[in-house]
Scaffold this motif. Structure first.
Motif, PDB file in Angstrom:
ATOM      1  N   UNK A  82       0.883  -1.177   0.000  1.00  0.00           N
ATOM      2  CA  UNK A  82       0.000   0.000   0.000  1.00  0.00           C
ATOM      3  C   UNK A  82       0.913   1.217   0.000  1.00  0.00           C
ATOM      4  N   UNK A  83       0.883   1.954  -1.083  1.00  0.00           N
ATOM      5  CA  UNK A  83       1.766   3.123  -1.160  1.00  0.00           C
ATOM      6  C   UNK A  83       1.212   4.121  -2.145  1.00  0.00           C
ATOM      7  N   UNK A  84       2.081   4.726  -2.936  1.00  0.00           N
ATOM      8  CA  UNK A  84       1.651   5.723  -3.913  1.00  0.00           C
ATOM      9  C   UNK A  84       2.332   5.471  -5.261  1.00  0.00           C
ATOM     10  N   UNK A  85       1.591   5.793  -6.303  1.00  0.00           N
ATOM     11  CA  UNK A  85       2.101   5.630  -7.667  1.00  0.00           C
ATOM     12  C   UNK A  85       2.125   7.012  -8.303  1.00  0.00           C
ATOM     13  N   UNK A  86       3.157   7.303  -9.075  1.00  0.00           N
ATOM     14  CA  UNK A  86       3.243   8.640  -9.676  1.00  0.00           C
ATOM     15  C   UNK A  86       2.411   8.703 -10.953  1.00  0.00           C
ATOM     16  N   UNK A  87       1.555   9.734 -11.026  1.00  0.00           N
ATOM     17  CA  UNK A  87       0.715   9.945 -12.204  1.00  0.00           C
ATOM     18  C   UNK A  87       1.289  11.123 -12.996  1.00  0.00           C
ATOM     19  N   UNK A  88       1.797  10.825 -14.197  1.00  0.00           N
ATOM     20  CA  UNK A  88       2.445  11.878 -14.997  1.00  0.00           C
ATOM     21  C   UNK A  88       1.457  12.917 -15.507  1.00  0.00           C
ATOM     22  N   UNK A  89       0.263  12.478 -15.863  1.00  0.00           N
ATOM     23  CA  UNK A  89      -0.733  13.423 -16.377  1.00  0.00           C
ATOM     24  C   UNK A  89      -1.109  14.441 -15.308  1.00  0.00           C
ATOM     25  N   UNK A  90      -1.297  13.949 -14.076  1.00  0.00           N
ATOM     26  CA  UNK A  90      -1.719  14.854 -12.991  1.00  0.00           C
ATOM     27  C   UNK A  90      -0.516  15.457 -12.255  1.00  0.00           C
ATOM     28  N   UNK A  91       0.686  14.960 -12.556  1.00  0.00           N
ATOM     29  CA  UNK A  91       1.922  15.410 -11.913  1.00  0.00           C
ATOM     30  C   UNK A  91       1.834  15.316 -10.382  1.00  0.00           C
ATOM     31  N   UNK A  92       1.347  14.167  -9.921  1.00  0.00           N
ATOM     32  CA  UNK A  92       1.283  13.988  -8.462  1.00  0.00           C
ATOM     33  C   UNK A  92       1.259  12.497  -8.123  1.00  0.00           C
ATOM     34  N   UNK A  93       1.435  12.226  -6.828  1.00  0.00           N
ATOM     35  CA  UNK A  93       1.385  10.839  -6.338  1.00  0.00           C
ATOM     36  C   UNK A  93      -0.054  10.491  -5.984  1.00  0.00           C
ATOM     37  N   UNK A  94      -0.504   9.302  -6.370  1.00  0.00           N
ATOM     38  CA  UNK A  94      -1.845   8.854  -6.031  1.00  0.00           C
ATOM     39  C   UNK A  94      -1.761   7.561  -5.227  1.00  0.00           C
ATOM     40  N   UNK A  95      -2.652   7.423  -4.247  1.00  0.00           N
ATOM     41  CA  UNK A  95      -2.668   6.196  -3.430  1.00  0.00           C
ATOM     42  C   UNK A  95      -2.874   4.984  -4.342  1.00  0.00           C
ATOM     43  N   UNK A  96      -2.136   3.907  -4.039  1.00  0.00           N
ATOM     44  CA  UNK A  96      -2.254   2.719  -4.896  1.00  0.00           C
ATOM     45  C   UNK A  96      -1.828   1.476  -4.133  1.00  0.00           C
ATOM     46  N   UNK A  97      -2.301   0.331  -4.638  1.00  0.00           N
ATOM     47  CA  UNK A  97      -1.816  -0.955  -4.121  1.00  0.00           C
ATOM     48  C   UNK A  97      -1.115  -1.640  -5.291  1.00  0.00           C
ATOM     49  N   UNK A  98       0.077  -2.164  -5.061  1.00  0.00           N
ATOM     50  CA  UNK A  98       0.857  -2.703  -6.180  1.00  0.00           C
ATOM     51  C   UNK A  98       1.783  -3.831  -5.710  1.00  0.00           C
ATOM     52  N   UNK A  99       2.278  -4.578  -6.694  1.00  0.00           N
ATOM     53  CA  UNK A  99       3.246  -5.629  -6.395  1.00  0.00           C
ATOM     54  C   UNK A  99       4.566  -4.966  -5.992  1.00  0.00           C
ATOM     55  N   UNK A 100       5.369  -5.667  -5.196  1.00  0.00           N
ATOM     56  CA  UNK A 100       6.661  -5.096  -4.788  1.00  0.00           C
ATOM     57  C   UNK A 100       7.458  -4.770  -6.059  1.00  0.00           C
ATOM     58  N   UNK A 101       7.888  -3.509  -6.221  1.00  0.00           N
ATOM     59  CA  UNK A 101       8.626  -3.143  -7.444  1.00  0.00           C
ATOM     60  C   UNK A 101       9.885  -4.007  -7.635  1.00  0.00           C
ATOM     61  N   UNK A 102      10.269  -4.200  -8.903  1.00  0.00           N
ATOM     62  CA  UNK A 102      11.416  -5.080  -9.176  1.00  0.00           C
ATOM     63  C   UNK A 102      12.743  -4.404  -8.840  1.00  0.00           C
ATOM     64  N   UNK A 103      12.772  -3.055  -8.944  1.00  0.00           N
ATOM     65  CA  UNK A 103      13.990  -2.335  -8.553  1.00  0.00           C
ATOM     66  C   UNK A 103      13.622  -1.362  -7.438  1.00  0.00           C
ATOM     67  N   UNK A 104      14.369  -1.438  -6.347  1.00  0.00           N
ATOM     68  CA  UNK A 104      14.048  -0.634  -5.153  1.00  0.00           C
ATOM     69  C   UNK A 104      15.210   0.291  -4.813  1.00  0.00           C
ATOM     70  N   UNK A 105      14.880   1.580  -4.663  1.00  0.00           N
ATOM     71  CA  UNK A 105      15.862   2.580  -4.213  1.00  0.00           C
ATOM     72  C   UNK A 105      15.599   2.810  -2.726  1.00  0.00           C
TER      73      UNK A 105
END
Length: 363
Positions: free
Chosen positions: A50-73
């Motif tokens: 449970x985190x946030x995903x960046x929306x380029x059209x809206x230029x902001x972070x939106x709440x989202x549920x997603x699989x663990x990203x393959x590359x982590x910083x």
């Protein structure tokens, strides 16, 4: 072309928000999907985040549920609190998962780093360091060192650092507190031992000789260098700056009231021979240090290196940090901001090209 799922991780969603947003803005939406999350928000059963995903059209972070990203910083800064300990355990689990790649790995504690560097070709630049086991050990060492510095094995930002010196039968212990030097005087060895034992019961400490690292006006200072890997996996010096502490203080850390000055201003204040010598020594240290660390510890992406210069112009590697700040570099080299925002993405691209090969090796 496969989309790169790029996750930026911090302990709290409040921290590193500006930095993460600037990185996400520069990610090509046809190539990257950018997420930000905290390790505590990974569901252990579903392994969804449970985190946030960046929306380029809206230029902001939106709440989202997603699989663990393959590359982590990973930009988590741990302290001693329960939340940090929980996060550390989750991150350790993530690192053991074969399908997730960390942009860079954290370095271990200061003692583990010292053990590697002190046996390397850079040993002449590494201050002698011992584990401060007890108050008695420290007092015994002071016979030889006269003045010493005590540093927490796990620590950053200059917190918990003390200078201890013996004068006659008295002992003085000083600390930089918010830009002010605070000193305590002890009139007996037993009183000093008790105070030190109390300190060591809370945290593990290292002891080093106190090296006078101040400029001609008695301000403590050091050189902060930021190195990062580029898209060819070469280490690049992104910038150098000077951190200068309070007059007659013992630390140059910004959190203890320090200020930032351009490196060129310092270098140009030296005579030509000294300047040439210091630049050559810096080059020597910076060209070898990342390779020595990566030969003993897991792969790194970036490094903050603090280098002190003593009165006789000897250089000392004071600290190496695998999750460096950017403040010293961006305030003295503002033109580097763009490069710093793009660098994690470029290196993620390099790693994503290596990933398919790695997956095949696992088969």
């Amino acid at each position: 072309m496969q989309m790169i799922s790029f996750g930026m991780m911090s302990l709290s969603l409040k921290s590193e928000l500006t930095y993460f947003t600037e990185i996400a803005r520069r990610a090509n939406p046809n190539e990257f999907t950018c997420f930000r999350f905290s390790p505590a928000t990974i569901h252990p059963v579903t392994q969804l985040v449970s985190g946030e995903k960046f929306d380029h059209m809206k230029d902001c972070w939106l709440k989202a549920e997603f699989k663990i990203p393959t590359i982590v910083y990973d930009r988590c800064f741990y302290t001693n609190d329960p939340a940090s300990k929980q996060a550390m355990a989750i991150v350790k689990w993530l690192k053991n998962k074969g399908d997730i790649t960390f942009l860079g790995n954290g370095l271990p504690n200061k003692w583990a780093i010292y053990e590697v560097l002190s046996k390397s070709s850079l040993s002449p630049y590494i201050p002698k360091t011992i584990l401060a086991g007890s108050g008695k050990d420290v007092i015994a060492q002071l016979e030889e060192m006269k003045n010493a510095v005590l540093k927490p094995i796990f620590g950053s930002g200059g917190a918990g650092i003390y200078k201890i010196e013996k004068s006659g039968r008295e002992f003085e212990i000083s600390a930089d507190l918010g830009g002010r030097l605070s000193t305590k005087t002890f009139h007996s060895t037993s009183e000093t031992v008790d105070w030190l034992d109390n300190l060591f019961s809370k945290k593990e400490y290292l002891m080093q000789p106190y090296i006078q690292l101040s400029d001609s006006q008695h301000y403590p200072f050091d050189i902060r260098v930021l190195l990062q890997k580029d898209n060819e996996e070469k280490w690049i010096v992104r910038g150098k700056g000077i951190r200068r502490g309070s007059k007659d203080g013992i630390l140059s850390n910004l959190s203890t009231g320090g200020e930032i000055l351009p490196f060129e201003e310092y270098a140009n204040s030296l005579n030509i021979r000294t300047k040439r010598f210091i630049l050559h020594e810096l080059e020597e240290i910076l060209s070898k240090l990342p390779g020595i660390l990566e030969a003993s510890f897991p792969r790194l992406f970036e490094l903050g290196v603090d280098i002190g210069v003593s009165k006789d112009h000897a250089l000392w590697v004071l600290d190496t940090n695998s999750k460096p700040g950017r403040k010293v570099i961006t305030s003295t080299n503002p033109d580097q901001k763009e490069v710093l925002y793009k660098a994690p993405l470029e290196y993620a691209r390099v790693l994503s090209e290596i990933l398919p090969e790695r997956e095949e090796q696992h088969l």
